[in-house]
Design a protein around this motif. Structure first.
Motif, PDB file in Angstrom:
ATOM      1  N   LEU A 257       7.481   2.861 -16.372  1.00 22.49           N
ATOM      2  CA  LEU A 257       6.321   3.473 -15.727  1.00 22.49           C
ATOM      3  C   LEU A 257       5.247   3.796 -16.762  1.00 22.49           C
ATOM      4  O   LEU A 257       4.066   3.495 -16.569  1.00 22.49           O
ATOM      5  N   LEU A 258       5.636   4.386 -17.867  1.00 24.61           N
ATOM      6  CA  LEU A 258       4.673   4.720 -18.925  1.00 24.61           C
ATOM      7  C   LEU A 258       4.067   3.468 -19.551  1.00 24.61           C
ATOM      8  O   LEU A 258       2.866   3.428 -19.833  1.00 24.61           O
ATOM      9  N   VAL A 259       4.868   2.449 -19.746  1.00 23.10           N
ATOM     10  CA  VAL A 259       4.339   1.192 -20.292  1.00 23.10           C
ATOM     11  C   VAL A 259       3.311   0.597 -19.343  1.00 23.10           C
ATOM     12  O   VAL A 259       2.202   0.242 -19.748  1.00 23.10           O
ATOM     13  N   PHE A 260       3.648   0.505 -18.046  1.00 22.36           N
ATOM     14  CA  PHE A 260       2.710  -0.051 -17.071  1.00 22.36           C
ATOM     15  C   PHE A 260       1.453   0.808 -16.980  1.00 22.36           C
ATOM     16  O   PHE A 260       0.346   0.301 -16.880  1.00 22.36           O
ATOM     17  N   ARG A 261       1.609   2.113 -17.000  1.00 22.89           N
ATOM     18  CA  ARG A 261       0.470   3.019 -16.808  1.00 22.89           C
ATOM     19  C   ARG A 261      -0.507   2.949 -17.973  1.00 22.89           C
ATOM     20  O   ARG A 261      -1.715   2.920 -17.794  1.00 22.89           O
TER      21      ARG A 261
ATOM     22  N   GLY B 226      -0.072  -0.627  -6.690  1.00 19.46           N
ATOM     23  CA  GLY B 226      -0.045   0.517  -7.574  1.00 19.46           C
ATOM     24  C   GLY B 226       0.989   0.287  -8.670  1.00 19.46           C
ATOM     25  O   GLY B 226       1.938  -0.483  -8.503  1.00 19.46           O
ATOM     26  N   VAL B 227       0.802   0.972  -9.781  1.00 20.78           N
ATOM     27  CA  VAL B 227       1.708   0.803 -10.916  1.00 20.78           C
ATOM     28  C   VAL B 227       3.139   1.154 -10.524  1.00 20.78           C
ATOM     29  O   VAL B 227       4.067   0.398 -10.803  1.00 20.78           O
TER      30      VAL B 227
ATOM     31  N   ALA C  50      -3.004  16.182  -6.885  1.00 22.60           N
ATOM     32  CA  ALA C  50      -3.989  15.265  -7.468  1.00 22.60           C
ATOM     33  C   ALA C  50      -3.683  14.981  -8.939  1.00 22.60           C
ATOM     34  O   ALA C  50      -3.907  13.865  -9.418  1.00 22.60           O
ATOM     35  N   ALA C  51      -3.161  15.955  -9.660  1.00 25.66           N
ATOM     36  CA  ALA C  51      -2.859  15.755 -11.084  1.00 25.66           C
ATOM     37  C   ALA C  51      -1.800  14.675 -11.273  1.00 25.66           C
ATOM     38  O   ALA C  51      -1.896  13.865 -12.196  1.00 25.66           O
ATOM     39  N   VAL C  52      -0.818  14.640 -10.403  1.00 25.40           N
ATOM     40  CA  VAL C  52       0.223  13.613 -10.485  1.00 25.40           C
ATOM     41  C   VAL C  52      -0.377  12.249 -10.160  1.00 25.40           C
ATOM     42  O   VAL C  52      -0.107  11.261 -10.847  1.00 25.40           O
ATOM     43  N   ALA C  53      -1.224  12.209  -9.145  1.00 26.54           N
ATOM     44  CA  ALA C  53      -1.887  10.948  -8.783  1.00 26.54           C
ATOM     45  C   ALA C  53      -2.736  10.437  -9.940  1.00 26.54           C
ATOM     46  O   ALA C  53      -2.735   9.241 -10.246  1.00 26.54           O
ATOM     47  N   ARG C  54      -3.457  11.338 -10.607  1.00 27.44           N
ATOM     48  CA  ARG C  54      -4.285  10.935 -11.762  1.00 27.44           C
ATOM     49  C   ARG C  54      -3.428  10.416 -12.909  1.00 27.44           C
ATOM     50  O   ARG C  54      -3.811   9.500 -13.613  1.00 27.44           O
ATOM     51  N   PHE C  55      -2.248  11.007 -13.084  1.00 28.33           N
ATOM     52  CA  PHE C  55      -1.350  10.551 -14.147  1.00 28.33           C
ATOM     53  C   PHE C  55      -0.811   9.156 -13.846  1.00 28.33           C
ATOM     54  O   PHE C  55      -0.750   8.297 -14.723  1.00 28.33           O
ATOM     55  N   LEU C  56      -0.427   8.922 -12.602  1.00 28.52           N
ATOM     56  CA  LEU C  56       0.201   7.649 -12.240  1.00 28.52           C
ATOM     57  C   LEU C  56      -0.799   6.508 -12.101  1.00 28.52           C
ATOM     58  O   LEU C  56      -0.466   5.365 -12.382  1.00 28.52           O
ATOM     59  N   GLU C  57      -2.001   6.792 -11.641  1.00 25.92           N
ATOM     60  CA  GLU C  57      -3.015   5.759 -11.462  1.00 25.92           C
ATOM     61  C   GLU C  57      -4.217   6.112 -12.325  1.00 25.92           C
ATOM     62  O   GLU C  57      -4.809   7.167 -12.163  1.00 25.92           O
ATOM     63  N   PRO C  58      -4.598   5.231 -13.237  1.00 27.21           N
ATOM     64  CA  PRO C  58      -5.722   5.531 -14.119  1.00 27.21           C
ATOM     65  C   PRO C  58      -7.022   5.718 -13.350  1.00 27.21           C
ATOM     66  O   PRO C  58      -7.218   5.122 -12.283  1.00 27.21           O
ATOM     67  N   GLN C  59      -7.891   6.540 -13.888  1.00 30.95           N
ATOM     68  CA  GLN C  59      -9.204   6.751 -13.306  1.00 30.95           C
ATOM     69  C   GLN C  59     -10.058   5.501 -13.507  1.00 30.95           C
ATOM     70  O   GLN C  59      -9.855   4.760 -14.467  1.00 30.95           O
ATOM     71  N   PRO C  60     -11.023   5.280 -12.613  1.00 30.06           N
ATOM     72  CA  PRO C  60     -11.913   4.130 -12.803  1.00 30.06           C
ATOM     73  C   PRO C  60     -12.658   4.237 -14.133  1.00 30.06           C
ATOM     74  O   PRO C  60     -12.986   5.333 -14.578  1.00 30.06           O
TER      75      PRO C  60
ATOM     76  N   LEU D  80     -13.924  -0.715 -13.521  1.00 31.15           N
ATOM     77  CA  LEU D  80     -12.549  -1.198 -13.470  1.00 31.15           C
ATOM     78  C   LEU D  80     -11.752  -0.115 -12.755  1.00 31.15           C
ATOM     79  O   LEU D  80     -11.633   1.013 -13.237  1.00 31.15           O
ATOM     80  N   GLU D  81     -11.230  -0.443 -11.584  1.00 27.95           N
ATOM     81  CA  GLU D  81     -10.495   0.533 -10.777  1.00 27.95           C
ATOM     82  C   GLU D  81      -9.072   0.691 -11.302  1.00 27.95           C
ATOM     83  O   GLU D  81      -8.589  -0.119 -12.084  1.00 27.95           O
ATOM     84  N   GLY D  82      -8.402   1.723 -10.841  1.00 27.87           N
ATOM     85  CA  GLY D  82      -7.041   2.002 -11.269  1.00 27.87           C
ATOM     86  C   GLY D  82      -6.064   0.890 -10.962  1.00 27.87           C
ATOM     87  O   GLY D  82      -5.050   0.740 -11.637  1.00 27.87           O
ATOM     88  N   ASP D  83      -6.376   0.082  -9.935  1.00 31.31           N
ATOM     89  CA  ASP D  83      -5.468  -1.010  -9.569  1.00 31.31           C
ATOM     90  C   ASP D  83      -5.795  -2.301 -10.304  1.00 31.31           C
ATOM     91  O   ASP D  83      -5.203  -3.339 -10.039  1.00 31.31           O
ATOM     92  N   GLY D  84      -6.764  -2.264 -11.226  1.00 28.71           N
ATOM     93  CA  GLY D  84      -7.093  -3.439 -12.029  1.00 28.71           C
ATOM     94  C   GLY D  84      -8.223  -4.283 -11.487  1.00 28.71           C
ATOM     95  O   GLY D  84      -8.631  -5.249 -12.120  1.00 28.71           O
ATOM     96  N   LYS D  85      -8.743  -3.955 -10.311  1.00 27.34           N
ATOM     97  CA  LYS D  85      -9.846  -4.726  -9.733  1.00 27.34           C
ATOM     98  C   LYS D  85     -11.187  -4.187 -10.221  1.00 27.34           C
ATOM     99  O   LYS D  85     -11.293  -3.021 -10.615  1.00 27.34           O
ATOM    100  N   LEU D  86     -12.199  -5.040 -10.169  1.00 27.40           N
ATOM    101  CA  LEU D  86     -13.539  -4.648 -10.588  1.00 27.40           C
ATOM    102  C   LEU D  86     -14.386  -4.378  -9.356  1.00 27.40           C
ATOM    103  O   LEU D  86     -14.519  -5.238  -8.486  1.00 27.40           O
ATOM    104  N   SER D  87     -14.938  -3.159  -9.263  1.00 28.42           N
ATOM    105  CA  SER D  87     -15.877  -2.807  -8.198  1.00 28.42           C
ATOM    106  C   SER D  87     -17.278  -2.954  -8.765  1.00 28.42           C
ATOM    107  O   SER D  87     -17.570  -2.422  -9.837  1.00 28.42           O
ATOM    108  N   VAL D  88     -18.130  -3.660  -8.034  1.00 22.94           N
ATOM    109  CA  VAL D  88     -19.489  -3.915  -8.515  1.00 22.94           C
ATOM    110  C   VAL D  88     -20.481  -3.402  -7.484  1.00 22.94           C
ATOM    111  O   VAL D  88     -20.397  -3.759  -6.304  1.00 22.94           O
TER     112      VAL D  88
END
Length: 161
Positions: A26-30, A41-42, A91-101, A145-153
């Motif tokens: 999990l830490l490696v992926f995150r 999601g990661v 929300a803190a756990v969600a921020r830890f698991l999924e990176p911020q944009p 760059l969104e938390g899921d790896g996609k680019l929002s433009v």
């Protein structure tokens, strides 16, 4: 038949093994593989990979008993459920698991620090912008760059805003 269900290791041993592997990956992926994850999601991707491996080991006899594999699978399912639940509730756990944009382009200008931090080349960025229908950086109000790896433009509107 009894040999198939006999316990080779204590339950706590399998739970600790599953927990250590889950959290390490999990830490490696995150923190390392953010942009390569894609739309899952990661934690979801990690769960799929680990379950596939644990199930394979249980089915192929890497464990001497089916029960050892089932304990490991149950551990992985439990961690995945707990993290999903905690992400929903806190929300803190969600921020830890999924990176911020991460903003890569702002008002037509590339944010070099972010590009370097995410290890994205200019060619990769330009390709993703083309996929979004952008011909020139000046058309981009913001690209993230969104938390899921996609680019929002978000393009500059016709009034230049």
């Amino acid at each position: 038949m009894a040999e198939l269900f006999a316990r080779e290791f204590p339950v706590w041993h399998m739970v600790v093994r599953g927990t250590v592997v889950y959290w390490f990956l999990l830490l490696v992926f995150r923190f390392v593989l953010r942009r390569d994850v894609g739309s899952m999601g990661v934690a979801d991707l990690l769960f799929v990979v680990l379950v596939a491996d644990a199930a394979s080991n249980a089915m192929q006899g890497e464990y001497k008993s089916i029960n050892d594999g089932l304990v490991l699978l149950a551990t992985l399912v439990a961690w995945n459920f707990v993290l999903d639940w905690l992400s929903y509730r806190f929300a803190a756990v969600a921020r830890f698991l999924e990176p911020q944009p991460e903003v890569l382009v702002r008002h037509g200008r590339v944010v070099r620090k972010a590009m370097k931090r995410e290890m994205i080349t200019m060619e990769e960025l330009e390709g993703k912008l083309r996929e979004a229908g952008v011909e020139a950086l000046s058309e981009v109000r913001i690209a993230r760059l969104e938390g899921d790896g996609k680019l929002s433009v978000f393009k500059v509107d016709r009034f230049g805003r």
